[in-house]
Design an enzyme around this catalytic site. Structure first.
Site, PDB file in Angstrom:
ATOM      1  N   ASN A 172      78.472 -23.561 -26.386  1.00 49.28           N
ATOM      2  CA  ASN A 172      78.310 -22.160 -25.906  1.00 49.28           C
ATOM      3  C   ASN A 172      79.012 -21.426 -27.153  1.00 49.28           C
ATOM      4  O   ASN A 172      79.884 -21.821 -27.234  1.00 49.28           O
ATOM      5  CB  ASN A 172      78.810 -21.563 -24.577  1.00 49.28           C
ATOM      6  CG  ASN A 172      78.926 -20.284 -24.632  1.00 49.28           C
ATOM      7  OD1 ASN A 172      78.148 -19.521 -25.055  1.00 49.28           O
ATOM      8  ND2 ASN A 172      79.925 -19.712 -23.945  1.00 49.28           N
ATOM      9  N   GLY A 173      78.308 -20.634 -27.909  1.00 48.80           N
ATOM     10  CA  GLY A 173      78.792 -19.662 -29.158  1.00 48.80           C
ATOM     11  C   GLY A 173      77.772 -19.811 -30.341  1.00 48.80           C
ATOM     12  O   GLY A 173      76.519 -20.227 -30.086  1.00 48.80           O
ATOM     13  N   ARG A 184      74.688 -16.432 -17.119  1.00 43.60           N
ATOM     14  CA  ARG A 184      75.267 -16.383 -18.328  1.00 43.60           C
ATOM     15  C   ARG A 184      73.890 -16.603 -19.418  1.00 43.60           C
ATOM     16  O   ARG A 184      74.064 -16.567 -20.651  1.00 43.60           O
ATOM     17  CB  ARG A 184      76.305 -17.266 -18.720  1.00 43.60           C
ATOM     18  CG  ARG A 184      77.452 -17.404 -17.933  1.00 43.60           C
ATOM     19  CD  ARG A 184      78.516 -18.641 -18.293  1.00 43.60           C
ATOM     20  NE  ARG A 184      78.999 -18.492 -19.656  1.00 43.60           N
ATOM     21  CZ  ARG A 184      79.926 -17.862 -20.109  1.00 43.60           C
ATOM     22  NH1 ARG A 184      80.872 -16.913 -19.467  1.00 43.60           N
ATOM     23  NH2 ARG A 184      80.369 -17.907 -21.456  1.00 43.60           N
ATOM     24  N   LYS A 225      74.154   7.555 -18.587  1.00 43.21           N
ATOM     25  CA  LYS A 225      75.048   6.792 -17.764  1.00 43.21           C
ATOM     26  C   LYS A 225      75.041   7.426 -16.523  1.00 43.21           C
ATOM     27  O   LYS A 225      75.231   6.938 -15.648  1.00 43.21           O
ATOM     28  CB  LYS A 225      76.382   6.350 -18.375  1.00 43.21           C
ATOM     29  CG  LYS A 225      76.193   5.367 -19.540  1.00 43.21           C
ATOM     30  CD  LYS A 225      75.654   3.933 -18.951  1.00 43.21           C
ATOM     31  CE  LYS A 225      74.155   3.890 -19.119  1.00 43.21           C
ATOM     32  NZ  LYS A 225      73.632   3.338 -20.069  1.00 43.21           N
ATOM     33  N   GLU A 281      72.076   7.941 -14.263  1.00 40.96           N
ATOM     34  CA  GLU A 281      71.627   6.658 -13.981  1.00 40.96           C
ATOM     35  C   GLU A 281      72.429   6.091 -12.881  1.00 40.96           C
ATOM     36  O   GLU A 281      71.684   5.774 -11.770  1.00 40.96           O
ATOM     37  CB  GLU A 281      71.618   5.586 -15.049  1.00 40.96           C
ATOM     38  CG  GLU A 281      70.560   5.769 -15.948  1.00 40.96           C
ATOM     39  CD  GLU A 281      70.712   4.631 -16.948  1.00 40.96           C
ATOM     40  OE1 GLU A 281      69.627   3.801 -16.910  1.00 40.96           O
ATOM     41  OE2 GLU A 281      71.583   4.370 -17.491  1.00 40.96           O
ATOM     42  N   GLU A 332      74.051   9.724 -24.614  1.00 41.25           N
ATOM     43  CA  GLU A 332      74.415   8.151 -23.900  1.00 41.25           C
ATOM     44  C   GLU A 332      75.130   8.550 -22.859  1.00 41.25           C
ATOM     45  O   GLU A 332      75.013   7.837 -21.448  1.00 41.25           O
ATOM     46  CB  GLU A 332      74.745   7.208 -24.634  1.00 41.25           C
ATOM     47  CG  GLU A 332      75.026   5.981 -24.087  1.00 41.25           C
ATOM     48  CD  GLU A 332      73.813   5.317 -23.490  1.00 41.25           C
ATOM     49  OE1 GLU A 332      72.840   5.807 -23.487  1.00 41.25           O
ATOM     50  OE2 GLU A 332      74.032   4.452 -22.465  1.00 41.25           O
ATOM     51  N   LYS A 379      65.506  -3.298 -15.055  1.00 45.78           N
ATOM     52  CA  LYS A 379      66.470  -3.729 -16.133  1.00 45.78           C
ATOM     53  C   LYS A 379      65.584  -3.534 -17.711  1.00 45.78           C
ATOM     54  O   LYS A 379      65.701  -3.467 -18.608  1.00 45.78           O
ATOM     55  CB  LYS A 379      66.946  -5.225 -16.061  1.00 45.78           C
ATOM     56  CG  LYS A 379      67.917  -5.444 -17.349  1.00 45.78           C
ATOM     57  CD  LYS A 379      69.067  -4.774 -17.222  1.00 45.78           C
ATOM     58  CE  LYS A 379      69.955  -5.063 -18.369  1.00 45.78           C
ATOM     59  NZ  LYS A 379      70.848  -3.949 -18.958  1.00 45.78           N
ATOM     60  N   CYS A 431      76.037 -18.909 -23.068  1.00 42.44           N
ATOM     61  CA  CYS A 431      75.538 -19.793 -22.482  1.00 42.44           C
ATOM     62  C   CYS A 431      76.410 -20.556 -21.323  1.00 42.44           C
ATOM     63  O   CYS A 431      77.665 -19.970 -21.423  1.00 42.44           O
ATOM     64  CB  CYS A 431      74.867 -21.215 -23.045  1.00 42.44           C
ATOM     65  SG  CYS A 431      73.893 -20.700 -24.509  1.00 42.44           S
ATOM     66  N   TRP A 466      71.144 -19.675 -23.165  1.00 42.76           N
ATOM     67  CA  TRP A 466      70.664 -18.136 -23.645  1.00 42.76           C
ATOM     68  C   TRP A 466      70.681 -18.608 -25.131  1.00 42.76           C
ATOM     69  O   TRP A 466      71.807 -18.306 -25.935  1.00 42.76           O
ATOM     70  CB  TRP A 466      71.912 -17.157 -23.093  1.00 42.76           C
ATOM     71  CG  TRP A 466      71.414 -15.891 -23.635  1.00 42.76           C
ATOM     72  CD1 TRP A 466      72.464 -15.178 -24.786  1.00 42.76           C
ATOM     73  CD2 TRP A 466      70.851 -14.640 -23.262  1.00 42.76           C
ATOM     74  NE1 TRP A 466      71.815 -13.764 -24.962  1.00 42.76           N
ATOM     75  CE2 TRP A 466      70.937 -13.577 -23.769  1.00 42.76           C
ATOM     76  CE3 TRP A 466      70.014 -14.703 -21.746  1.00 42.76           C
ATOM     77  CZ2 TRP A 466      70.152 -12.591 -23.597  1.00 42.76           C
ATOM     78  CZ3 TRP A 466      69.282 -13.705 -21.590  1.00 42.76           C
ATOM     79  CH2 TRP A 466      69.523 -12.476 -22.379  1.00 42.76           C
ATOM     80  N   HIS A 489      72.336  28.746 -26.931  1.00 43.00           N
ATOM     81  CA  HIS A 489      70.745  29.318 -27.036  1.00 43.00           C
ATOM     82  C   HIS A 489      70.214  28.926 -25.758  1.00 43.00           C
ATOM     83  O   HIS A 489      69.127  28.939 -25.625  1.00 43.00           O
ATOM     84  CB  HIS A 489      70.125  28.703 -28.340  1.00 43.00           C
ATOM     85  CG  HIS A 489      70.590  29.065 -29.513  1.00 43.00           C
ATOM     86  ND1 HIS A 489      70.644  30.333 -30.128  1.00 43.00           N
ATOM     87  CD2 HIS A 489      71.422  28.363 -30.377  1.00 43.00           C
ATOM     88  CE1 HIS A 489      71.158  30.295 -31.165  1.00 43.00           C
ATOM     89  NE2 HIS A 489      71.909  28.903 -31.504  1.00 43.00           N
TER      90      HIS A 489
HETATM   91  C1  AGP Z   1      69.523   1.997 -19.944  1.00 38.95           C
HETATM   92  O1  AGP Z   1      70.963   2.333 -19.175  1.00 38.95           O
HETATM   93  C2  AGP Z   1      68.468   2.207 -19.260  1.00 38.95           C
HETATM   94  N1  AGP Z   1      68.451   1.413 -18.285  1.00 38.95           N
HETATM   95  C3  AGP Z   1      67.331   2.539 -19.927  1.00 38.95           C
HETATM   96  O2  AGP Z   1      67.172   3.814 -20.403  1.00 38.95           O
HETATM   97  C4  AGP Z   1      66.979   1.473 -21.010  1.00 38.95           C
HETATM   98  O3  AGP Z   1      67.996   1.763 -22.343  1.00 38.95           O
HETATM   99  C5  AGP Z   1      65.434   1.538 -21.784  1.00 38.95           C
HETATM  100  O4  AGP Z   1      64.657   1.249 -20.802  1.00 38.95           O
HETATM  101  C6  AGP Z   1      65.349   0.889 -22.763  1.00 38.95           C
HETATM  102  O5  AGP Z   1      65.269  -0.632 -22.605  1.00 38.95           O
HETATM  103  P1  AGP Z   1      65.484  -1.682 -23.648  1.00 38.95           P
HETATM  104  O6  AGP Z   1      66.497  -1.431 -24.627  1.00 38.95           O
HETATM  105  O7  AGP Z   1      65.327  -2.964 -23.293  1.00 38.95           O
HETATM  106  O8  AGP Z   1      63.966  -1.319 -24.497  1.00 38.95           O
END
Ligand code: AGP
Length: 609
Positions: free
Chosen positions: A100-101, A27, A486, A489, A482, A604, A2, A74, A505
């Site tokens: 906050n915490g 935050r 990254k 993306e 992952e 997001k 927060c 938050w 393969h």
């Molecule tokens: C992660 O870097 C991505 N932006 C995306 O793959 C994300 O993880 C995915 O859309 C799932 O989102 P969520 O965890 O909010 O469900």
């Protein structure tokens, strides 16, 4: 996570508080409130939703006064609502508190306070602070706060006001940030520097267990035993406002990568009981119900799906329960086999991903119990699931998930240990030693972040790559996936991830000198196999970037670049191995001039199918 602001000085406190909170809204932003020392006592105004809702009310009904505290929330305990918004007051309404915490022992403190006649009105952990201060107050507010914080387990940054002390804000902290901006005839308490920069660049950094009495003309800092601290830490800030909002980092993504030790620590906080039992009341299942679970199904998307893949290894290895992991968009349309003996775990940092929500509904309709793992209190998944385990990573602004991913893995370690304890598949000694090692992971990540030698240089060499391959084995497979996600993306370089043993393969046909191969090669029972796979691609001209353990000298013979991580046991290597790959992607993307916080075409939270 927060945002807190406190003000003492000649200006209208409400202006300074609202301005400061706006700078801290990154935050948290589910509700906001202020407490101002008005002529008739402490006036509290709170509103659900973004800060603008609160500002609107104060604009139409100003609350004059030069002293006050404010908060943007938050949620961690209790859904977002006006009742749960801060500041929280004591029974008399003469004391108000922002926090906050996380207060770990708030349940027992609530019970104790209720038993002595206190009436608590919110669902928050914070409210106990206001009532404890009330019960300890005998005329000295700082002393009452000092006695109060001695009763708290967990983390806190606090701002406290009392009607008897209309010229003072008392501030305290432990494991949550708090600074005091030192102005001319005015002082501003805040969670972070951006909130004070409009007024001053001179800052006092409050340390753990210190309590500060802040008035317009002075700040007196005391330690936990009430002794005045003669030399509190002072600093002069020379960042501009934009840099300050990002904590001095160039981007939110980099800031969030560096916040991972805290995010993991907060997610693990309070999970081990004194009796050696993992605390996971959110599971809300009896040992008999857990024993009856014959299958775990994990549904998630993107990065969260990779966390689910890590969890498969953990749960199968520790609890010996078979685990299936599936992307939510497939699960929901596949007529999956789940019933009332299946535990479904839905992982979603935002809690709003449409496909995962649909999967949750599908699973519940079939009788499964659904536990959500999310970072956002009050998000839709929390309302649609049977139980919720929160990660405490704080808001993640960068679109690419970083700290929420490692916090998810931390939460999944806890879940896997809990299931193992309930099933009796791990001895008490083994649980204890795993927990000890797990508790050390934030320090391991800190060590990785403190030593970035070679990372930028390595990234610079591959800035012009068009395509890349990520390889791993075992728990290294989701980490490679992952890493590839990254990179693609945020840098827009094509990146493909494969189980290293499967590479021959097909994907091996892609190998040329122009295709860098990133390999998760930390120590483990398949290490030699991974080295063989490295040799296979190297023989075809590939350049190798290996993520490997400190002290592994052999790997230097097989890789052009080695990104080092401290040694951990194999099953706990998932988080450490992730971090150098996040940074590699970050530096490559930056060198290519990409906007890492808002990559093209991405959102997001993906609230559409
Ligand atoms: C992660 O870097 C991505 N932006 C995306 O793959 C994300 O993880 C995915 O859309 C799932 O989102 P969520 O965890 O909010 O469900």
């Amino acid at each position: 996570m927060c945002g807190i602001v406190g003000y003492v000085g000649p200006r209208q406190a409400s202006d300074v508080l609202l301005g400061g909170l706006a700078r801290l809204e990154y935050r948290g932003y589910d509700s906001a409130g202020v407490a101002i020392m008005a002529e008739d006592g402490v006036r509290v105004v709170r509103r659900l939703g973004k800060l603008v809702n609160l500002s609107g009310v104060i604009e139409s009904e100003p609350v004059p006064g030069g002293v006050g505290i404010g908060h943007t929330r938050w949620a961690t305990h209790g859904r977002p609502s006006e009742e749960n918004a801060h500041p929280h007051a004591d029974c008399t309404g003469r004391i108000a508190v922002v926090h906050n915490g996380i207060i770990e022992n708030y349940v027992e403190l609530r019970e104790e306070l209720a038993a002595t006649g206190h009436v608590l009105r919110s669902e928050t952990d914070t409210e106990v602070v206001a009532h404890l201060v009330e019960s300890y107050y005998t005329g000295d507010l700082a002393a009452a706060v000092t006695r109060t914080v001695a009763r708290l387990d967990g983390s806190y940054a606090l701002g406290v006001v009392h009607a008897d002390h209309p010229d003072t804000v008392v501030a305290a902290r432990k494991d949550s940030p708090l600074i005091i901006g030192l102005g001319e005839g005015e002082n501003i308490v805040a969670s972070d520097i951006p909130a004070v920069l409009e007024y001053t660049r001179d800052v006092l950094v409050l340390h753990d267990d210190q309590v500060a009495t802040v008035s317009a003309g002075e700040v007196v800092v005391r330690d936990g035993s009430g002794e005045v601290v003669a030399d509190p830490e002072l600093m002069r800030v020379d960042w501009d406002l934009d840099a300050a909002e990002k904590g001095g980092y160039e981007d939110f993504m980099l800031k969030e990568i560096f916040e991972q030790p805290t995010a993991i620590r907060e997610t693990l906080r309070g999970r081990m009981g004194e009796d050696g039992e993992i605390q996971l009341s959110e599971l809300d299942m009896t040992p008999e119900q857990v024993t009856a679970i014959d299958r775990v199904f994990i549904i998630a998307c993107g990065t969260s799906y990779h966390a689910g893949m890590v969890a498969k290894t953990l749960i199968e290895q520790w609890a010996r329960i078979p685990v299936e992991v599936e992307v939510s968009s497939e699960f929901r349309y596949r007529d999956p086999i789940v019933d009332d003996e299946t535990l479904v775990v839905a992982i979603t940092q935002s809690g709003e991903t449409a496909d995962t929500l649909a999967g949750v509904r599908e699973a519940r309709e079939r009788g499964a119990k659904v536990i959500a793992i999310t970072n956002v209190v009050g998000s839709r998944v929390t309302r649609e699931s049977d139980g919720v385990i929160y990660t405490h990573a704080g808001p993640e602004i960068g679109v690419a998930a970083t700290k929420t991913f490692t916090a998810q893995i931390a939460a999944l370690y806890v879940l896997a240990l809990k299931l193992a304890q309930a099933k009796g598949t791990l001895s008490d000694e083994r649980v204890e030693s795993l927990w000890l090692e797990l508790s050390n992971i934030p320090d391991v990540v800190e060590a990785i972040l403190a030593d970035l030698d070679g990372l930028k240089e390595c990234a610079a060499e591959y800035t012009a790559a068009c395509s890349s391959l990520f390889l791993g084995r075992g728990i290294g497979v989701p980490i490679a996936m992952e890493g590839a996600l990254k990179l693609k993306e945020i840098s827009y370089i094509h990146a493909e991830a494969y189980a290293a043993g499967e590479m021959k393969h097909g994907p091996i046909a892609l190998i040329t000198e122009e295709v860098p191969v990133v390999v998760v090669a930390t120590q483990g029972h398949t290490y030699e196999k991974v080295v063989s796979n490295i040799q296979e691609v190297r023989a075809r001209g590939a350049h190798i970037i290996a993520v490997a353990t400190h002290g592994d000298d052999e790997i230097t013979r097989h890789a052009e670049h080695v990104l080092r991580v401290p040694a951990t046991s194999e099953v706990l290597s998932a988080i450490p191995a992730t971090v150098p790959m996040q940074l590699l992607s970050y530096y490559i993307a930056k060198a290519r001039g990409c906007n890492v916080d808002q990559p093209r075409n991405l959102a997001k939270s993906v609230t559409v199918e």
